[in-house]
Design a protein around this motif. Sequence first.
Motif, mmCIF file in Angstrom:
data_model
loop_
_atom_site.group_PDB
_atom_site.id
_atom_site.type_symbol
_atom_site.label_atom_id
_atom_site.label_comp_id
_atom_site.label_asym_id
_atom_site.label_seq_id
_atom_site.Cartn_x
_atom_site.Cartn_y
_atom_site.Cartn_z
ATOM 1 N N GLY A 48 -61.967 27.616 6.408
ATOM 2 C CA GLY A 48 -63.305 27.044 6.511
ATOM 3 C C GLY A 48 -64.337 28.044 6.962
ATOM 4 O O GLY A 48 -64.015 29.065 7.583
ATOM 5 N N ILE A 49 -65.576 27.765 6.655
ATOM 6 C CA ILE A 49 -66.694 28.591 7.110
ATOM 7 C C ILE A 49 -67.763 27.678 7.696
ATOM 8 O O ILE A 49 -67.918 26.522 7.275
ATOM 9 N N ASN A 50 -68.462 28.188 8.684
ATOM 10 C CA ASN A 50 -69.491 27.431 9.386
ATOM 11 C C ASN A 50 -70.859 27.724 8.769
ATOM 12 O O ASN A 50 -71.222 28.886 8.611
ATOM 13 N N LEU A 51 -71.601 26.696 8.425
ATOM 14 C CA LEU A 51 -72.962 26.874 7.920
ATOM 15 C C LEU A 51 -73.878 27.026 9.136
ATOM 16 O O LEU A 51 -74.694 26.160 9.453
ATOM 17 N N GLY A 52 -73.720 28.157 9.826
ATOM 18 C CA GLY A 52 -74.368 28.333 11.112
ATOM 19 C C GLY A 52 -75.836 28.699 11.025
ATOM 20 O O GLY A 52 -76.330 29.186 10.012
ATOM 21 N N ASN A 53 -76.554 28.438 12.133
ATOM 22 C CA ASN A 53 -77.967 28.793 12.291
ATOM 23 C C ASN A 53 -78.861 28.142 11.244
ATOM 24 O O ASN A 53 -79.861 28.718 10.815
ATOM 25 N N THR A 54 -78.494 26.952 10.841
ATOM 26 C CA THR A 54 -79.327 26.213 9.886
ATOM 27 C C THR A 54 -79.739 24.883 10.509
ATOM 28 O O THR A 54 -80.731 24.820 11.221
ATOM 29 N N PHE A 55 -78.971 23.840 10.253
ATOM 30 C CA PHE A 55 -79.383 22.509 10.706
ATOM 31 C C PHE A 55 -79.162 22.273 12.189
ATOM 32 O O PHE A 55 -79.629 21.270 12.723
ATOM 33 N N GLU A 56 -78.450 23.188 12.864
ATOM 34 C CA GLU A 56 -78.289 23.019 14.307
ATOM 35 C C GLU A 56 -79.344 23.768 15.099
ATOM 36 O O GLU A 56 -79.342 23.737 16.329
ATOM 37 N N SER A 57 -80.267 24.446 14.411
ATOM 38 C CA SER A 57 -81.352 25.101 15.135
ATOM 39 C C SER A 57 -82.162 24.056 15.886
ATOM 40 O O SER A 57 -82.315 22.921 15.428
ATOM 41 N N SER A 58 -82.650 24.421 17.063
ATOM 42 C CA SER A 58 -83.404 23.463 17.865
ATOM 43 C C SER A 58 -84.359 24.206 18.780
ATOM 44 O O SER A 58 -84.206 25.400 19.021
ATOM 45 N N GLY A 59 -85.332 23.482 19.286
ATOM 46 C CA GLY A 59 -86.313 24.058 20.194
ATOM 47 C C GLY A 59 -87.679 23.444 19.953
ATOM 48 O O GLY A 59 -88.088 23.224 18.807
ATOM 49 N N ASP A 60 -88.383 23.156 21.038
ATOM 50 C CA ASP A 60 -89.712 22.546 20.916
ATOM 51 C C ASP A 60 -90.675 23.424 20.124
ATOM 52 O O ASP A 60 -91.601 22.928 19.487
ATOM 53 N N TRP A 61 -90.456 24.739 20.178
ATOM 54 C CA TRP A 61 -91.358 25.658 19.486
ATOM 55 C C TRP A 61 -91.311 25.465 17.969
ATOM 56 O O TRP A 61 -92.290 25.745 17.280
ATOM 57 N N ILE A 62 -90.184 24.964 17.450
ATOM 58 C CA ILE A 62 -90.090 24.743 16.005
ATOM 59 C C ILE A 62 -91.026 23.606 15.596
ATOM 60 O O ILE A 62 -91.734 23.695 14.586
ATOM 61 N N GLU A 63 -91.032 22.563 16.406
ATOM 62 C CA GLU A 63 -91.946 21.450 16.126
ATOM 63 C C GLU A 63 -93.397 21.882 16.291
ATOM 64 O O GLU A 63 -94.278 21.487 15.524
ATOM 65 N N GLN A 64 -93.645 22.723 17.276
ATOM 66 C CA GLN A 64 -95.017 23.139 17.570
ATOM 67 C C GLN A 64 -95.580 24.072 16.496
ATOM 68 O O GLN A 64 -96.733 23.920 16.072
#
Length: 299
Positions: A48-64
């Motif tokens: 298996g491989i992890n689809l990393g740093n995509t949909f698990e990204s988070s942070g208020d700055w992304i919304e801002q």
Amino acid sequence: MFKKIISTSLSAAFAASLIGSASAADISAAPAMRDMTTMEIVSDMGIGINLGNTFESSGDWIEQWGDGTPNAYETAWGSPTVTEDLIKGYAAEGFDSLRIPVAWSNMMSKDGSYTISDKYMARVKQVTDWALDADLYVIVNLHWDGGWLEKLPTDQDNVMKKYNAIWTQVSDEFKDYGDKLIFESQNEELGWNDVWNQWSGSTNGKAESFGYVNEVNQSFVDIVRNSGGNNAQRHLLISGYNTSIDLTCDPLFKMPADPANRCAVSVHYYTPSTFTILTEDADWGKSAYTWGSDASLQS
């Protein structure tokens, strides 16, 4: 020797037996649940491989600073927009399974109902569909997601309300998918150092912290099993205690009661860390780009 794969973080180390189910079917034709044990499913999942740093990204700055679209989150941590060709490329390179970590709080309502944005759900679903069309197994989970689960010991009612709301919506959205789609209860966050510090040498709070882990996992199974469709028989990954293999083997960790008996446990194993973690030399170790003796390859 094993070639180093940095991006993977997938392990299903143990599997329970299962009760037989419906007739077999091609996932691309009709999403019926095959008559396979969870052990057989885990074996069939291959590499298996992890689809990393995509949909698990988070942070208020992304919304801002973002434009309010799923793509703003998908690319916030430096990864490109996921394409169908990318997914097909994983399959072409020999991967059999794709894990999609998700921060479901992204584009979520703020009215206390914890309603996931239709657009965000649709985008995760689109990538899931691409992977299934490429004949990959897919694991969809609830990832770190900003760390709100850390508040469970002090705000249990609200935290569990959010956790349950997320899995209720995800379960409903994917309930008619076949058994190449697997849900994972959590990433590495089930374990609370504020309740029990595993490095302290003390057992004070240990049973309480394990109790929270067991409660979260049981709630996950109950929600999925009661959500209808194929979820009554879906194979599930149960997050171990901080996904540590040693702590998960502790007698205080309990697999949830499951009427379908279709659960495996998920652990992450980072030994030797110079091979599995380091991409360059550090003061505590020298990066290794190969690993394994003839004996370890045969074990």
